[in-house]
Write an enzyme that holds these catalytic residues in place. Structure first.
Site, PDB file in Angstrom:
ATOM      1  N   LYS A   4      -5.151 -31.268  27.760  1.00 52.99           N
ATOM      2  CA  LYS A   4      -5.367 -32.603  27.192  1.00 52.99           C
ATOM      3  C   LYS A   4      -5.669 -33.616  28.290  1.00 52.99           C
ATOM      4  CE  LYS A   4      -3.217 -36.237  24.406  1.00 52.99           C
ATOM      5  NZ  LYS A   4      -2.164 -36.584  23.420  1.00 52.99           N
ATOM      6  N   HIS A  12     -34.642  -3.336   7.767  1.00 59.12           N
ATOM      7  CA  HIS A  12     -34.044  -4.394   6.944  1.00 59.12           C
ATOM      8  C   HIS A  12     -32.657  -3.983   6.455  1.00 59.12           C
ATOM      9  CE1 HIS A  12     -37.709  -6.541   7.294  1.00 59.12           C
ATOM     10  NE2 HIS A  12     -38.409  -5.771   6.467  1.00 59.12           N
TER      11      HIS A  12
END
Length: 329
Positions: free
Chosen positions: A141, A284
Site C-alpha cells: 500500500k 475449429h
C-alpha cells in the site's frame, strides 16, 4: 528525479519461509549500509551466517509469543511500513517509529502443507500466515516509499538498482513489486479459501465447494482473437496440475491466434485419451479425423483419410506412445 523516487533504503525487515538466496542478498544489503531486522528462523540463519541482524522482539521490546502467532503485529513495525514520509513524520518521531524502507517476506507454505496426504485441519490452520500477510499489504500500500519483495528472483533486480542509484529503487520498480505482492497475497488467500471451502462438517472433502478462487498469469498476447478484428491474450494457471496446452512450448512458427490455441488444446486433450500411436486432426476445435496404427505414419494416413479437405489450416495432434505427445500446426 523527485524526492520520493530518490529515497534511499536504510532499514529492511526480512522474514521468509523460502530462504533461497537470502544470505547473499542480506549480506549485499549490509554492504550497502542497510540495517536489517528479522524474525525467528530467518534471524537465526542470518546471525549464524555472520550477517548482522536485529531481532524484531528486541526492536519492538515485545516478545514473540503464542507459539509464533504474535511476532510482527506491533505499531513499531506497521507504523514503519505504513508511515508516509513528510505527512506522518511528526507521529513517527513522537512514538519512536523509524521508517522501514524495504520488506522481504514470503509466507508460510500453506499449499504444500495441505497437499500432503492426511493433513489435519488443525495443521492447515496453523499454516495460515497472519503477520507476514499484514506486512505485505502494508508495504505494498505504501509503495510510494517502501520496496516490497516476495520473490527471491527479484533480489538481483533490487540490488542492481540500489547500486546504480546510491541506495534507492525506482518508483516504477516499487509499483511493479507492489502489484506482484498483491497478486501473491490474492493467490494465498484464494488457496486458503479453496481448502476451507472443501472441508465438510465430518472433515471429508467436498468436490464441489460453494466457491472456488483461481488466479491466472498472462503467457502471451495472441495474434488476434476469435475473429481478426478482435484481440486476445493467453492466460494459464500459476501451477498447472497436468501436461496440457498451458505447459506446452512453442518451438517454431508465427505468433499464435486465439483459434490456434483453442484448436491446439482440443487436439492435445483428444490425443491424450489414447495409449498407442494416434493422430488427431482438429479444425475449429472439432476433431475432423482420428486414426491409430502401428506407427505414426499409419495413424496419420487413417486420420487424413477421414476427411481430406477439413484439415486445411488445422492442428495435428500426435501420440507416438505413452508419455510422448506432440502438436503440429
Amino acid at each position: 528525479m523527485n524526492l520520493i523516487s530518490a529515497l534511499s533504503i536504510r532499514r529492511a525487515l526480512l522474514s521468509v519461509s523460502d530462504k533461497t538466496g537470502l544470505v547473499d542478498f542480506s549480506s549485499a544489503l549490509v554492504g550497502l549500509g542497510v540495517e536489517l531486522l528479522s524474525t525467528g528462523g530467518t534471524a537465526k540463519l542470518l546471525s549464524a551466517s555472520g550477517v548482522p541482524v536485529i531481532e524484531v522482539a528486541d526492536y519492538t521490546g515485545f516478545p514473540e509469543m503464542m507459539g509464533g502467532r504474535l511476532k510482527t503485529l506491533h505499531p513499531r513495525i506497521h507504523g514503519g511500513l505504513l508511515g508516509r514520509r513528510g505527512e506522518d513524520d511528526a507521529a513517527m518521531v513522537a512514538h519512536d517509529i523509524p521508517p522501514i524502507d524495504l520488506l522481504v517476506v514470503n509466507l508460510y507454505p500453506f499449499e504444500s502443507t495441505v497437499a500432503r496426504p492426511n493433513c489435519a485441519l488443525a495443521e492447515a490452520i496453523e499454516s495460515i500466515d497472519i503477520g507476514g500477510l499484514a506486512m505485505l499489504r502494508a508495504a505494498a500500500k505504501n509503495h510510494a516509499v517502501v520496496t516490497v519483495v516476495t520473490d527471491a528472483g527479484d533480489y538481483d533486480r533490487v540490488l542492481a538498482e540500489m547500486r546504480a542509484s546510491g541506495g534507492s529503487v525506482s518508483q516504477a520498480t516499487r509499483f511493479d513489486l507492489a502489484v506482484k505482492a498483491f497478486e501473491y497475497t490474492a493467490h494465498y488467500d484464494g488457496a486458503i479459501a479453496n481448502y476451507l471451502n472443501s472441508i465438510k462438517v465430518d472433515t471429508a472433502r467436498d468436490p464441489f465447494p460453494r466457491s472456488h478462487s483461481v488466479q491466472f498469469r498472462k503467457v502471451q498476447d495472441m495474434r488476434y482473437g476469435e475473429n481478426p478484428h478482435q484481440s486476445a491474450a493467453f492466460y494459464v494457471e500459476l501451477k498447472p496440475a497436468e501436461a496440457g496446452i498451458a505447459t506446452a512450448r512453442q518451438l517454431q512458427g508465427k505468433e499464435l491466434s486465439y483459434n490456434n490455441v483453442a484448436d491446439t488444446d482440443a487436439a492435445l486433450e483428444c490425443v491424450k485419451c489414447f495409449a498407442t500411436p494416434t493422430c488427431v486432426i482438429v479444425k475449429h476445435t472439432n476433431p475432423c479425423g482420428v486414426g491409430q496404427g502401428a506407427s505414426f505414419k499409419e495413424a496419420w494416413d487413417k486420420a487424413f483419410a477421414t476427411d481430406r479437405q477439413a484439415p486445411f489450416g488445422g492442428i495435428i495432434g500426435i501420440l507416438v506412445g505413452v508419455g510422448g505427445a506432440g502438436l503440429l500446426g
